[in-house]
Design an enzyme around this catalytic site. Structure first.
Site, mmCIF file in Angstrom:
data_model
loop_
_atom_site.group_PDB
_atom_site.id
_atom_site.type_symbol
_atom_site.label_atom_id
_atom_site.label_comp_id
_atom_site.label_asym_id
_atom_site.label_seq_id
_atom_site.Cartn_x
_atom_site.Cartn_y
_atom_site.Cartn_z
ATOM 1 N N THR A 46 0.865 -1.179 0.000
ATOM 2 C CA THR A 46 0.000 0.000 0.000
ATOM 3 C C THR A 46 0.897 1.222 0.000
ATOM 4 O O THR A 46 1.876 1.293 0.762
ATOM 5 C CB THR A 46 -1.016 -0.010 1.158
ATOM 6 O OG1 THR A 46 -1.834 1.161 1.038
ATOM 7 C CG2 THR A 46 -0.356 -0.019 2.530
ATOM 8 N N GLU A 47 0.611 2.179 -0.880
ATOM 9 C CA GLU A 47 1.579 3.239 -1.153
ATOM 10 C C GLU A 47 1.762 4.179 0.024
ATOM 11 O O GLU A 47 2.722 4.934 0.064
ATOM 12 C CB GLU A 47 1.203 4.025 -2.414
ATOM 13 C CG GLU A 47 -0.141 4.697 -2.381
ATOM 14 C CD GLU A 47 -1.202 3.871 -3.096
ATOM 15 O OE1 GLU A 47 -1.169 2.626 -2.959
ATOM 16 O OE2 GLU A 47 -2.048 4.475 -3.777
ATOM 17 N N ASN A 48 0.864 4.139 1.002
ATOM 18 C CA ASN A 48 1.085 4.955 2.192
ATOM 19 C C ASN A 48 2.098 4.319 3.147
ATOM 20 O O ASN A 48 2.261 4.794 4.263
ATOM 21 C CB ASN A 48 -0.236 5.289 2.903
ATOM 22 C CG ASN A 48 -1.109 4.094 3.161
ATOM 23 O OD1 ASN A 48 -1.208 3.208 2.320
ATOM 24 N ND2 ASN A 48 -1.742 4.054 4.317
#
Lengths: 213, 221, 221, 213
Positions: A46-48
């Protein structure tokens, strides 16, 4: 019979190679996770800032410091790791993700992707990580209905919406058929309901039958 | 040298017209107490760099509602609960620069790392590259992107030691570490402050060299 | 997907002519067992990227002594115990590209991060910038530096879990984490391998996504 | 009386502001650490990836995984942290170090530094972190003898050795005098033995007396 959203998610999940590192875009693509078998050993990014993200948190599991890119609370899986945003997007831009799955407004016959902006004059532009994903993942899968609600094709000769990325889409999964975008053109990998001839009629894009069809 | 102080003291010298980097992805890692202190302090005409443009009516959204922000630089302003920003934008009361999320993070890192500009494939051939210098390298089109430094960074973190070393918690880490490196003055709010030597040296994410002020705010530790 | 295997298995497919990134600063973080396996494997005509050019007669120095390396890219070849490299260099049997240490690290990071080139102040106005593109940005001269990718990275680390997440030990971390991101195939030797979930998720330095093969070699854990 | 090496190290240590983040170059500059008072709260950076580095390790303290940039075993101080090389040099290049202290072959009147390469045809070039330090630290202090062994000045109108950095030196500490490199010229901050007139005689560089001298 055309595929429902869940069947489409399952079809995509089946095509993700064992052991892949995968980013599932916000919205519909998130549901692909529900169909990944445990023994496929797929690791979700997940890019966060997390690898080996688990499913949505329920009840007491909810922790405001642990969310996916859609800001939905999730849980950890064993072997997960956390990192900051520059490292997370270095992972993406550097070509380390095997597959990403995204929604789309339009995909062109040459794999251009439009999925971030309608171009409407009053729309507030908001790109998030869409361009980074489209540019960085080794394989970009699009998951969408083949037609808009008013019946216009979303697989088009050239995108009319603002682009997310140029020549970045590898495969398009739709309710009616699955397409590969190749240097030779758009290959129909599988049909769900319509015949190849129906699709040729429907779309303004030259189609190639997959070998064996 | 890092000082431990109150939120009010920490933000006291933020000047009108400053570029303020605000950590957080949605509410995770959002330095709410520091933003509240900045609202009370009154600095205005700010440029705010943050992934989103405020959620609901608190934190960054409250700062926007007070009309203290001239310009937002962010990747994703439009959310289901971004009504404050949406209203200001539609009425022409705030400028917006949209930057792809990874490019935003990399421009911040570059500012902290002394790299003034870099070639980046993201956004090449899209409207977000309009007017920007481009170059084909290894057969692929790239956009020249510039470092994005801040005057001040407001960072929400988990825990600090008295020396100013900082750790984060889960995905609340997000933009904090890069923003901490990218500003002239870095202010970090934490749930608690522990004695120097109590953090694992192998697990410190933001070393004290990047941290000017630590503000303990309590809460989940 | 990361596999756990022997050093011999791990290096079996390294081809002649490869660019091999070798971690370590002096002997700290040097993947000695992987280099020994590479020597046995026999690949030649290599380009080696490493901070130094070998110490004493083991590890990288032994690879050089076997005349398997066509070119060294490093920041500091000349040391009190670099007699193997010194001899080859003076007899014209090895090429040398000297890169400032921080630029070397940044070029490796850039390769891993999908940044093909960046402007860098280091070395501007010196002989190490001869022939390179330069540009004045914000009143200061910068050199355009290019990403430095490897075919293979050989990394010395401390511990891994079975999934391939890696941690390092003290200053032996040095080039390992950036080299792990910069190569098509990353091979990491560790003192020991623990069960997945046994490493602190907040303290993992090299996530498994960058690691192809883990080689447990025993030793200090 | 000219200053001995130890006196010079002590003089530099006294001039480093409380709470500074400092990198001490390999060789002679390392000895500055011996004269930093505990209450000065100076944090030492070593470019191989550590902040709050302690003194040289002795006996059982020696750990091959914990060395300074000169590859000498050192120990930890409380509050130390470890990071990789790209982060360590980002710290340097990004202007986060307050002071670095380096040796030199030559310093020019405009602050050019030459300290990495003699330029001799048979020399093996080896720059290490010298250019990064010279370029990145907020203040660059040089520590050197004012004259070479055969009596030639090392503070010169223009460097004849290959440069490490252009206009990067802020202050030069030597056995005979301390100099500030300023936009106005070379200011003699303090003399150790020779008079200002002696220095003017010795050096081929215009000198400015410090205010109050």
């Amino acid at each position: 019979m055309s595929l429902g959203k869940e069947e489409l998610a399952a079809a995509i999940a089946r095509d993700i190679p064992t052991g892949s590192f995968v980013n599932l875009g916000i919205g519909q693509p998130t549901s692909v996770a529900d169909y990944l078998e445990d023994d496929a050993a797929v690791v979700l990014h997940t890019e966060n800032g997390m690898l080996n993200m688990g499913p949505a948190a329920v009840g007491d599991q909810v922790d405001p410091d642990l969310t996916n890119a859609g800001k939905i609370p999730v849980v950890e899986l064993p072997g997960c790791s956390y990192f900051h945003h520059a490292d997370s997007f270095a992972m993406m831009r550097g070509g380390h993700l095997d597959v990403c799955v995204m929604g789309a407004y339009q995909v062109s016959a040459t794999g251009d992707l439009a999925n971030w902006h309608t171009g409407a004059p009053d729309a507030i532009p908001a790109v998030g990580g869409a361009m980074d994903l489209a540019t960085g993942a080794k394989r970009v899968f699009v998951m969408m209905n083949l037609l808009t609600k008013d019946g216009r094709p979303k697989l088009v000769p050239e995108c009319t919406y603002p682009l997310t990325g140029v020549a970045c889409v590898d495969r398009v999964y739709t309710d009616m058929a699955t397409f590969d975008i190749t240097p030779e053109g758009v290959v129909v990998l599988a049909t769900h309901g319509p015949t190849f001839a129906d699709l040729e009629e429907l779309l303004d894009v030259p189609l190639i039958a997959a070998t064996g069809h | 040298m890092t000082t431990v102080c109150s939120a009010t003291e920490a933000v006291a010298d933020i000047a009108d017209g400053s570029t303020v980097l605000v950590s957080g992805f949605g509410m995770a890692g959002m330095p709410v107490e520091l933003i509240d202190a900045l609202i009370s302090q009154g600095a205005t005409d700010l440029t705010v760099v943050s992934n989103n443009a405020g959620n609901g009516d608190t934190g960054l959204a409250a700062l926007l509602a007070k009309r203290r922000v001239r310009k937002m630089i962010c990747s994703f302003p439009r959310q289901f609960d971004s009504w404050v920003f949406d209203g200001l934008y539609r009425s022409g009361e705030i400028e917006l620069e949209v930057v792809p999320q990874g490019t935003l993070a990399e421009r911040l890192r570059a500012a902290g790392a002394g790299i003034p500009a870099f070639f980046c494939p993201t956004g090449a051939g899209t409207m977000l590259a309009d007017g920007k210098e481009t170059r084909e390298i290894d057969g692929r089109l790239h956009v020249l992107e510039y470092a994005l430094p801040g005057d001040v960074a407001l960072v929400g973190a988990h825990r600090a030691d008295r020396l100013g070393n900082v750790v984060y918690r889960k995905t609340a880490r997000n933009f904090g570490p890069v923003m901490a490196t990218a500003a002239r003055t870095t202010i970090v709010q934490v749930a608690d402050v522990v004695a120097t030597g109590q953090l694992d040296p192998e697990a410190i994410v933001t070393p004290s060299i990047f941290v000017d002020r630590i503000v303990p705010v309590g809460g989940q530790a």
